[in-house]
Structures are given as C-alpha cells and as structure tokens.
Design a protein around this motif. Structure first.
Motif, short mmCIF file in Angstrom:
data_model
loop_
_atom_site.label_atom_id
_atom_site.label_comp_id
_atom_site.label_asym_id
_atom_site.label_seq_id
_atom_site.Cartn_x
_atom_site.Cartn_y
_atom_site.Cartn_z
N ASP A 53 0.88 -1.51 0.68
CA ASP A 53 -0.15 0.26 -0.22
C ASP A 53 0.61 0.86 -0.28
O ASP A 53 0.49 2.16 -0.23
N VAL A 54 1.57 0.96 0.78
CA VAL A 54 3.06 2.27 0.16
C VAL A 54 3.72 2.76 -0.80
O VAL A 54 3.78 3.98 -1.16
N GLU A 56 1.80 1.56 -3.22
CA GLU A 56 0.75 2.32 -4.37
C GLU A 56 -0.04 3.88 -3.48
O GLU A 56 0.18 4.55 -4.76
N ARG A 57 1.14 4.18 -3.19
CA ARG A 57 0.90 5.69 -2.14
C ARG A 57 1.67 6.92 -2.53
O ARG A 57 1.46 7.45 -3.49
N ARG A 60 0.45 7.21 -6.63
CA ARG A 60 -0.34 8.34 -6.61
C ARG A 60 0.75 9.27 -6.50
O ARG A 60 0.04 10.27 -7.50
N ASP A 117 4.45 4.18 10.48
CA ASP A 117 3.67 3.37 8.22
C ASP A 117 4.19 2.16 8.45
O ASP A 117 3.99 1.73 6.90
#
Length: 142
Positions: A53-54, A56-57, A60, A117
C-alpha cells in the motif's frame, strides 16, 4: 493499533538471515501483508519496509504529476529504481541481501526501527548516532 513502534537489534545468522521482531511481524499479520515493498530511504542510510500500500501511495503521488516532469522522473527513480519486493520466510526471518548491506553498511547485526506506517533496517551504530543527534537537535530547538 497497526503502527510500527520502538526499535530492536538482532543478529544475522550464518545464512544471512535475521529475525524480524515479533512486534513488527504482528503489525504485518494484522494488516494482511504477505509481501514487503522495500526501498532505500530518501534521507537516512537505512532500508525502509512496508506493505505494498505504501508503494501504491508513492505511485499515486507520481501519477498526479506530469509524467515527463523532472520531479516525477526523480521520484520514480527513487521509488522504482531503489525498491524491491521481499518476503519473510516461514519463521519470520528476512534475508539480508547485498541490496540491504550495500546501502546501509549492515554487517552482522540489524537494528529495526519503527516509523509508524513502515519500519527500517539500520546498521546499529548508525541508528544510535542518528537517534542521538535527532534528540539533541530536538532538545536544542525547544
């Protein structure tokens, strides 16, 4: 809470593996992370690790820019060119590869440091020095 907190230092075994601290493995398990996105930190001589998910961040952030801009290309170079995927073995160990050793200077021990995170891998002396300096800087600015 799914946050990586605290720090711990573990020894690398004869096969080049190190046990990820149980408190970090618990966060990964609660988050359902099976594969780690691993990247060379942008500031410190450390390797950062988190769930996909990191990545993916980060992607983005890159995607929100002009794909031909210097900034987007620099970010991609750091995110994609300085990153790999890794998995823990069945016993919660991580292979300390040349990708990790060359960037951090890690030899026979690894300090794992929680960063909210994500978590990081440090050469123990470098971690102690950086944490001490950060504390001094913070105290001086108060």
């Amino acid at each position: 809470m799914n946050r990586f907190l605290s720090h711990a230092t573990n020894r690398i075994d004869a096969k080049g593996r190190v046990s990820v601290p149980s408190m970090f493995r618990a966060v990964l398990a609660r988050s359902g992370v099976e594969e780690l996105y691993v990247w060379q930190d942008f500031v410190f001589p450390a390797i950062s690790m988190a769930g996909p998910d990191v990545l993916e961040r980060f992607e983005r952030m890159i995607g929100s820019q002009d794909p031909f801009s210097l900034e987007a290309n620099k970010m991609s170079l750091l995110i994609h060119g300085g990153g790999v995927f890794m998995k823990l073995d069945g016993e919660g160990r991580l292979l300390v590869t040349d990708f990790i050793r060359d960037f951090t200077g890690i030899t026979d021990q690894v300090t794992f440091a929680g960063r909210g995170d994500h978590f990081q891998l440090w050469a123990p002396a470098a971690f102690e020095e950086m944490q001490s300096q950060a504390r001094k800087d913070r105290t001086a600015s108060s």
